[in-house]
Motif scaffolding. Structure first.
Motif, mmCIF file in Angstrom:
data_model
loop_
_atom_site.group_PDB
_atom_site.id
_atom_site.type_symbol
_atom_site.label_atom_id
_atom_site.label_comp_id
_atom_site.label_asym_id
_atom_site.label_seq_id
_atom_site.Cartn_x
_atom_site.Cartn_y
_atom_site.Cartn_z
ATOM 1 N N ASN A 286 0.754 -1.208 -0.131
ATOM 2 C CA ASN A 286 0.115 0.028 0.073
ATOM 3 C C ASN A 286 0.715 1.261 -0.005
ATOM 4 O O ASN A 286 1.569 1.559 1.117
ATOM 5 N N PRO A 287 0.778 2.099 -1.003
ATOM 6 C CA PRO A 287 1.870 3.132 -1.241
ATOM 7 C C PRO A 287 1.411 4.335 -0.099
ATOM 8 O O PRO A 287 2.439 4.844 0.455
ATOM 9 N N ILE A 288 0.294 4.415 0.285
ATOM 10 C CA ILE A 288 -0.101 5.324 1.281
ATOM 11 C C ILE A 288 0.572 4.992 2.658
ATOM 12 O O ILE A 288 0.928 5.833 3.313
ATOM 13 N N GLU A 289 0.393 3.891 3.114
ATOM 14 C CA GLU A 289 1.140 3.489 4.357
ATOM 15 C C GLU A 289 2.456 3.671 4.291
ATOM 16 O O GLU A 289 3.131 3.995 5.208
ATOM 17 N N LEU A 290 3.138 3.192 3.076
ATOM 18 C CA LEU A 290 4.533 3.526 3.140
ATOM 19 C C LEU A 290 4.929 5.093 3.068
ATOM 20 O O LEU A 290 6.067 5.573 3.641
ATOM 21 N N GLN A 291 3.984 5.853 2.299
ATOM 22 C CA GLN A 291 4.199 7.466 2.538
ATOM 23 C C GLN A 291 4.053 7.998 3.691
ATOM 24 O O GLN A 291 4.844 8.667 4.322
ATOM 25 N N LEU A 292 3.222 7.088 4.680
ATOM 26 C CA LEU A 292 3.056 7.820 6.184
ATOM 27 C C LEU A 292 4.197 7.394 6.903
ATOM 28 O O LEU A 292 4.637 8.017 7.946
ATOM 29 N N LEU A 293 4.694 6.076 6.559
ATOM 30 C CA LEU A 293 5.710 5.750 7.624
ATOM 31 C C LEU A 293 7.111 5.702 7.290
ATOM 32 O O LEU A 293 8.152 5.676 8.163
ATOM 33 N N CYS A 294 7.553 5.836 6.061
ATOM 34 C CA CYS A 294 8.634 5.675 5.575
ATOM 35 C C CYS A 294 9.407 6.998 4.862
ATOM 36 O O CYS A 294 8.717 7.802 4.446
ATOM 37 N N GLU A 295 10.749 7.070 5.078
ATOM 38 C CA GLU A 295 11.441 8.001 4.486
ATOM 39 C C GLU A 295 11.817 7.765 3.010
ATOM 40 O O GLU A 295 11.942 8.772 2.245
ATOM 41 N N GLY B 223 -1.033 2.339 -12.302
ATOM 42 C CA GLY B 223 -2.129 2.744 -11.855
ATOM 43 C C GLY B 223 -1.818 3.479 -10.680
ATOM 44 O O GLY B 223 -2.547 4.443 -10.106
ATOM 45 N N ILE B 224 -0.696 3.480 -10.077
ATOM 46 C CA ILE B 224 -0.461 4.090 -8.688
ATOM 47 C C ILE B 224 -0.139 5.711 -9.030
ATOM 48 O O ILE B 224 -0.559 6.604 -8.274
ATOM 49 N N ALA B 225 0.752 5.929 -10.253
ATOM 50 C CA ALA B 225 1.087 7.181 -10.315
ATOM 51 C C ALA B 225 -0.172 8.063 -10.692
ATOM 52 O O ALA B 225 -0.234 9.254 -10.310
ATOM 53 N N THR B 226 -0.900 7.737 -11.407
ATOM 54 C CA THR B 226 -2.257 8.119 -11.946
ATOM 55 C C THR B 226 -3.146 8.359 -10.731
ATOM 56 O O THR B 226 -4.054 9.294 -10.828
ATOM 57 N N ALA B 227 -3.247 7.506 -9.564
ATOM 58 C CA ALA B 227 -4.157 7.819 -8.397
ATOM 59 C C ALA B 227 -3.006 8.528 -7.329
ATOM 60 O O ALA B 227 -3.554 8.081 -6.267
ATOM 61 N N PHE B 228 -2.126 8.986 -7.730
ATOM 62 C CA PHE B 228 -1.198 9.338 -6.599
ATOM 63 C C PHE B 228 -1.774 10.255 -5.705
ATOM 64 O O PHE B 228 -2.551 11.103 -5.960
ATOM 65 N N GLU B 229 -1.435 10.175 -4.415
ATOM 66 C CA GLU B 229 -1.917 10.972 -3.244
ATOM 67 C C GLU B 229 -0.761 11.442 -2.472
ATOM 68 O O GLU B 229 0.054 10.662 -2.030
ATOM 69 N N ASN B 230 -0.864 12.832 -2.296
ATOM 70 C CA ASN B 230 0.269 13.473 -1.319
ATOM 71 C C ASN B 230 0.010 13.419 -0.028
ATOM 72 O O ASN B 230 -1.128 13.470 0.377
ATOM 73 N N ILE B 231 0.724 12.988 1.015
ATOM 74 C CA ILE B 231 0.709 13.110 2.362
ATOM 75 C C ILE B 231 1.666 14.247 2.845
ATOM 76 O O ILE B 231 2.621 14.471 2.623
ATOM 77 N N LEU B 232 0.641 15.225 3.544
ATOM 78 C CA LEU B 232 1.488 16.325 4.207
ATOM 79 C C LEU B 232 1.184 16.253 5.777
ATOM 80 O O LEU B 232 0.237 15.918 6.305
ATOM 81 N N GLU B 233 2.359 16.533 6.369
ATOM 82 C CA GLU B 233 2.385 16.795 7.923
ATOM 83 C C GLU B 233 2.138 18.083 8.439
ATOM 84 O O GLU B 233 2.791 19.329 7.861
ATOM 85 N N LEU B 234 0.920 18.336 9.028
ATOM 86 C CA LEU B 234 0.777 19.805 9.243
ATOM 87 C C LEU B 234 0.553 19.975 10.980
ATOM 88 O O LEU B 234 0.062 19.239 11.816
ATOM 89 N N ASN B 235 0.833 21.051 11.401
ATOM 90 C CA ASN B 235 0.465 21.746 12.766
ATOM 91 C C ASN B 235 -0.765 22.234 12.814
ATOM 92 O O ASN B 235 -0.956 23.026 11.994
#
Ligand SMILES: Nc1ncnc2c1ncn2[C@@H]1O[C@H](COP(=O)(O)OP(=O)(O)OP(=O)(O)O)[C@@H](O)[C@H]1O
Length: 365
Positions: free
Chosen positions: A195-204, A232-244
């Motif tokens: 799951n790309p989202i999981e890896l984006q949330l957890l990994c550098e 399919g992953i690049a076309t459905a890409f979701e950015n993850i941002l950490e915000l205060n």
């Protein structure tokens, strides 16, 4: 800078030949790839559960160096390995399962007791301690398996598909625990996930494994915006941002990027539940617009200055990768049609604006 992980090992598995050769400075590393490409076998080789040949170095530890005759036993590797099927003892209660991970000779009793208490607190296991494994849900079992690995006082955690068996709402509940382990214990982790989202949330950093070899490596955004990895992953890409969070009220939430310079408020929909200090949001690349000048008279609440870093062609669109105004590099990707890219004359180095609605942001944690 010296890499934290250095792998160059071979593992013959019948007809399948795994040869993982890569290195990374990231302590939070993701392994990504199609089913059967060799991700789980790589983790088992690192944990010492499969006999590999070559070199495996993690931090300052040499776990395997066949030239020097070093091949540490699994118990000597100080690794907490959480397999896909958890491997908990079904007839023991939770506390006994957690303590089963501890090795008396590894460190003193006080440190072990402290770690047990930390694991129970971080993973919120106190109400479960006397329950037996068969009385637990899938998400609870996942937390116990993680807790047992933590109780072993490892220097490195290996997580094999930590959320694969969980439904979407349970995944939402396990992710914060993994992030707390990362943030509160600062423990290096290698995470296998589809799951790309999981890896984006957890990994550098993410390493893509194909047919037993590391073929691509980079930040999650660099890897998952490449059309050739999985189209399919690049076309459905979701950015993850950490915000205060700046302000949370019933009408809206005001937040800002953690190291935005200058601080630029981001307006989000109201967030239900207790007040928070920070959150992670997902922004689908297809929900982002690009403007050459700050638009006026527009309902979208967020107009954020940025600079175009590069433009990648997908089969049916373009991903415009922009750099936000932050002290550490923060890139996000916006999906545009190629005709929009041409009409606006977008090129790398241009100063532009990313535009999005408050409701486009998906709240993760
Ligand atoms: N003990 C074994 N003996 C022989 N072949 C094996 C063994 N373990 C795994 N394999 C084979 O090695 C290849 C890699 O398997 P592995 O479990 O590492 O893949 P994976 O990327 O983790 O897959 P998945 O995502 O489906 O879990 C597969 O072709 C598998 O059939």
């Amino acid at each position: 800078m010296k890499p934290f992980y250095k792998f160059d090992f071979q593992l013959p598995l019948g007809a399948f030949d795994l040869h993982l050769k890569c290195q990374s400075q990231a302590t939070m590393l993701g392994l990504f790839g199609a089913s059967g490409c060799g991700k789980s076998s790589s983790l088992k080789a690192i944990a010492g559960l499969h006999k590999a040949f070559g070199t495996i170095r993690c931090g300052s530890h040499v776990l395997l160096d066949s030239n020097l005759g070093i091949d540490l036993d699994p118990a000597e590797r100080a690794i907490g390995y959480v397999p896909q099927n958890h491997c908990l003892f079904p007839h023991w209660n939770v506390k006994r399962n957690l303590l089963a991970g501890q090795r008396p000779g590894h460190c003193d009793a006080l440190a072990r007791k402290q770690r047990f208490e930390e694991a129970v607190a971080i993973l919120e296991l106190a109400p479960l301690l006397t329950r037996r494994i068969h009385q637990l849900s899938g998400g609870e079992r996942q937390r116990i398996a993680l807790g047992r690995a933590l109780c072993a006082m490892p220097d490195l955690l290996l997580l094999d598909e930590p959320m694969a068996s969980l439904d979407a709402s349970l995944k939402q509940r396990i992710l914060p625990f993994l992030l707390r382990v990362r943030e509160e214990l600062g423990m290096p982790m290698i995470i296998v996930s589809h799951n790309p989202i999981e890896l984006q949330l957890l990994c550098e950093e993410v390493i893509v494994v194909e047919r037993g070899q590391a073929t691509t490596q980079g930040s999650p955004l660099e890897v998952f915006t490449q059309a050739q990895i999985y189209p399919g992953i690049a076309t459905a890409f979701e950015n993850i941002l950490e915000l205060n969070i700046i302000e949370q009220n019933p009408e809206q939430t005001l937040a800002c990027l953690q190291d935005a310079n200058p601080a630029q408020p981001i307006v989000l929909a109201p967030i239900p539940g207790p007040s928070r200090s920070h959150i992670r949001i997902g922004l689908a690349a297809s929900d982002l617009l690009i403007a050459l000048t700050p638009p006026v008279g527009i309902s979208a609440r967020n107009i954020i200055a940025c600079r175009i870093n590069r433009i990648q062609n997908l089969p049916t669109a373009c991903l415009v990768i922009v750099q936000l105004q932050t002290t550490t590099p923060t890139e996000i990707a916006a999906e545009l049609t190629s005709s929009a890219v041409q009409e606006l004359g977008l090129t790398p180095g241009m100063d532009t604006y990313i535009v999005f609605k408050s409701n486009a942001a998906r709240l993760y944690l």
